[in-house]
Design an enzyme around this catalytic site. Structure first.
Site, PDB file in Angstrom:
ATOM      1  N   LYS A  45       9.629  34.069  25.979  1.00  0.00           N
ATOM      2  CA  LYS A  45      10.052  35.417  26.348  1.00  0.00           C
ATOM      3  C   LYS A  45       9.878  35.635  27.852  1.00  0.00           C
ATOM      4  O   LYS A  45       9.026  35.006  28.474  1.00  0.00           O
ATOM      5  CB  LYS A  45       9.189  36.456  25.614  1.00  0.00           C
ATOM      6  CG  LYS A  45       9.437  36.566  24.132  1.00  0.00           C
ATOM      7  CD  LYS A  45       8.538  37.618  23.519  1.00  0.00           C
ATOM      8  CE  LYS A  45       8.771  37.736  22.016  1.00  0.00           C
ATOM      9  NZ  LYS A  45      10.108  38.209  21.664  1.00  0.00           N
ATOM     10  N   ARG A  98      10.813  35.572  10.749  1.00  0.00           N
ATOM     11  CA  ARG A  98      11.539  35.273   9.500  1.00  0.00           C
ATOM     12  C   ARG A  98      11.095  33.938   8.904  1.00  0.00           C
ATOM     13  O   ARG A  98      11.212  33.711   7.710  1.00  0.00           O
ATOM     14  CB  ARG A  98      13.044  35.337   9.760  1.00  0.00           C
ATOM     15  CG  ARG A  98      13.539  34.379  10.799  1.00  0.00           C
ATOM     16  CD  ARG A  98      14.916  34.758  11.336  1.00  0.00           C
ATOM     17  NE  ARG A  98      14.841  35.811  12.358  1.00  0.00           N
ATOM     18  CZ  ARG A  98      15.914  36.329  12.972  1.00  0.00           C
ATOM     19  NH1 ARG A  98      17.130  35.911  12.664  1.00  0.00           N
ATOM     20  NH2 ARG A  98      15.764  37.269  13.866  1.00  0.00           N
TER      21      ARG A  98
HETATM   22  N1  BES Z   1       8.553  39.986  17.554  1.00  0.00           N
HETATM   23  C1  BES Z   1       9.868  39.848  18.043  1.00  0.00           C
HETATM   24  C2  BES Z   1      10.681  41.125  17.921  1.00  0.00           C
HETATM   25  C3  BES Z   1      10.367  42.222  18.890  1.00  0.00           C
HETATM   26  C4  BES Z   1      10.671  42.109  20.214  1.00  0.00           C
HETATM   27  C5  BES Z   1       9.823  43.398  18.431  1.00  0.00           C
HETATM   28  C6  BES Z   1      10.399  43.151  21.086  1.00  0.00           C
HETATM   29  C7  BES Z   1       9.566  44.439  19.287  1.00  0.00           C
HETATM   30  C8  BES Z   1       9.848  44.325  20.615  1.00  0.00           C
HETATM   31  C9  BES Z   1      10.592  38.757  17.281  1.00  0.00           C
HETATM   32  O1  BES Z   1       9.816  37.682  16.890  1.00  0.00           O
HETATM   33  C10 BES Z   1      11.651  38.234  18.185  1.00  0.00           C
HETATM   34  O2  BES Z   1      11.315  37.654  19.172  1.00  0.00           O
HETATM   35  N2  BES Z   1      12.900  38.457  17.815  1.00  0.00           N
HETATM   36  C11 BES Z   1      13.993  38.047  18.629  1.00  0.00           C
HETATM   37  C12 BES Z   1      15.063  37.511  17.721  1.00  0.00           C
HETATM   38  C13 BES Z   1      16.168  36.803  18.447  1.00  0.00           C
HETATM   39  C14 BES Z   1      15.639  35.543  19.091  1.00  0.00           C
HETATM   40  C15 BES Z   1      17.257  36.478  17.462  1.00  0.00           C
HETATM   41  C16 BES Z   1      14.477  39.265  19.407  1.00  0.00           C
HETATM   42  O3  BES Z   1      14.463  40.379  18.887  1.00  0.00           O
HETATM   43  O4  BES Z   1      14.838  39.089  20.573  1.00  0.00           O
HETATM   44 MN    MN Z   2       9.684  36.214  18.413  1.00  0.00          MN
END
Ligand code: BES
Ligand code: MN
Ligand code: ZN
Length: 496
Positions: A280, A354
């Site tokens: 991230k 997931r």
């Molecule tokens: N935990 C995150 C989702 C998230 C991000 C929740 C920011 C709240 C604030 C999750 O594991 C994630 O990283 N999801 C990705 C999915 C994508 C790679 C398809 C996302 O939301 O960017």
């Molecule tokens: Mn994630």
């Protein structure tokens, strides 16, 4: 905090602080009018003097009433009588809660539930006040040297109930409100802890600690070896990249008849999500300590259910892990095998939630559940779609979706239903495995739900995405305890 119902007459009340309401054009509610009669019309005089007309959230604090029995009064504007709905009432309650917190009173008596917003009753009003007051009083000071010493002043809040008929209902409302608030506070505490303290191991220990408090609540924590034996290859692939060992936390509450089918709650327990190799960006990455809020809310809801001794069976499942980059982490293109036997191509290692949940959903089958509800900070896309007011809801079962929506309205911890149409399933096609773990940029929260749905075909299932509701960002950063109120309300409704 102590909460209690009290049946004293207003004429005889003795307390450091009374909280009451008034409507538009300074019209006092019936209980406030009785209070003002005792105070010789002081409240009306002050409202008039300061020209406070009674808009929702208007506030008059009388720090010294001159009455020996009633030291202070907090008067809250409730708006026009025929416009008093749940949202207006909650707004007034939060002003009241902050004024009470800052009043220095150790005890208080509330009269605010003498008016009922449209379609709600006094029991609802009492529960809402507890919910909102606990949120206002909540502080996370564990790591602050100074503030830790500062004592919380308010010790008890009594709800004045005039008629004996309403007394039992008020006491039940207090019981429920308090159990929900304790569950939400537990979820807040677990969530606010930093990732270096709240590891999967720590989360497991905390669940065990809760288990020891309640006879009907059994907690077991599976270690990596057990998780491997279960064949949870998707879950373990995420954990492999981190030094902290994974845990699979199982909480079983048996409060119902022997053969009753259980309700299963599944909570995403990522104690920190850096994204893995698909790392991230740095901005706000600290907030990914909140990626275990689903798990925390499941543990909080289980504690509340046990506290209330609901006559149903409930199971809580929390797969817990970190998601970090390392030489042993998942790589884009890796293919893993889930417990269900479905192979998954990991195209983005940041779509890790997931991967944990799919194995937990498969594990849930062994309970022959009445319903399975998973709760997860699953996608940033859910926040884009719905903002931060409702949680996202997906379900393969109409009655379950309706029951959750109702419980959300009742508890004011709302959900908004999103589509789970087959049209979206196409986006999850993989050239090399049974399914891909991402579905591209379009409808990201929906394709995430579609991914989970493939592992939840054998029972009524709902998925709640709490990415926008589980914590507040910015200056007020902190966990909200949501959706503990929603989950416990849903289970209270099942028990009735
Ligand atoms: N935990 C995150 C989702 C998230 C991000 C929740 C920011 C709240 C604030 C999750 O594991 C994630 O990283 N999801 C990705 C999915 C994508 C790679 C398809 C996302 O939301 O960017
Ligand atoms: Mn994630
Ligand atoms: Zn995550």
């Amino acid at each position: 905090m102590d909460y209690l119902a009290k049946s004293d007459l207003i004429e005889q009340l003795a307390t450091p602080c009374v909280i009451a309401g008034f409507h538009h054009k300074r019209k006092l509610t019936p209980a406030a009018a009785a209070l003002d009669a005792r105070l010789g019309g002081l409240l009306e005089r002050l409202l008039k003097r300061d020209d406070i007309d009674g808009k929702p959230g208007d506030l008059l604090v009388v720090a010294h009433t001159g009455d020996a029995g009633i030291e202070r009064v907090i008067l809250i504007g409730l708006g026009k009588k025929d416009e008093l709905n749940a949202a207006v009432y909650r707004k007034a309650l939060s002003v009241a809660a902050r004024a009470l917190r800052d009043s220095h009173a150790r005890q208080a008596v509330s009269l605010l539930h003498d008016v009922e917003p449209a379609e709600r009753d006094a029991a609802w009003a009492i529960r809402q006040f507890i919910d909102i007051l606990e949120a206002a009083l909540y502080r996370f000071t564990e790591f602050k040297r100074e503030e830790n010493k500062a004592r919380r002043k308010l010790e008890s809040l009594a709800f004045l109930v005039a008629e004996t008929a309403g007394f039992k209902a008020a006491e039940q409302a207090i019981r429920e409100g308090q159990a929900i608030a304790q569950g939400a506070n537990l979820a807040r505490d677990l969530a606010n802890l930093p990732g270096n303290v709240c590891t999967p191991t720590y989360l497991g220990e905390q669940a065990e600690r809760i288990g020891k408090k309640h006879k009907k609540l059994k907690v077991k924590v599976l270690a990596e070896k057990d998780i491997e034996e279960l064949g949870m290859g998707a879950f373990l692939s995420v954990s492999r990249g981190s030094q902290e060992p994974a845990r699979f936390i199982v909480l079983e509450y048996a409060g119902g008849p022997a053969k009753a089918k259980p309700y299963v709650l599944v909570g995403k327990g990522l104690t920190f999500d850096a994204g893995g190799i698909s790392i991230k960006p740095a901005a706000n990455m600290d907030e990914m300590k909140y990626d275990m809020c689903g798990g925390a809310s499941v543990i909080g809801a289980m504690a509340a259910v046990a506290e209330l001794q609901l006559p149903i069976h409930v199971v809580g499942l929390v797969p817990a892990s970190e998601n970090l980059p390392s030489g042993s982490a998942n790589k884009p293109g890796d293919i893993v095998r889930s417990m269900a036997g479905i192979s998954i191509e990991i195209l983005n290692t940041d779509a890790e939630g997931r991967l944990l949940l799919c194995d937990a959903l498969c594990y849930a089958k062994r309970y022959d559940p009445a319903a399975v509800i998973d709760v997860a900070t699953l996608t940033g896309a859910c926040v884009v779609a719905l903002g931060r007011h409702p949680s996202g809801l997906w379900s393969n079962h109409e009655d379950l979706a309706a029951a959750l929506a109702r419980a959300g309205d009742e508890s004011c911890d709302r959900v908004w239903r999103m589509p789970l149409w087959d049209d979206y399933q196409e986006q999850l096609k993989s050239n090399f495995a049974d399914v891909a773990n991402i579905g591209g940029p379009d409808g990201g929260s929906i394709t995430a739900a579609c991914f989970l749905s493939r592992f939840a075909k054998e029972y009524p299932w709902a998925h709640i995405d709490i990415a926008g509701t589980a914590w507040r960002t910015g200056a007020e950063k902190g966990a909200t305890g949501r959706p503990v109120p929603l989950l416990v309300q849903y289970l209270i409704d099942r028990a009735r």
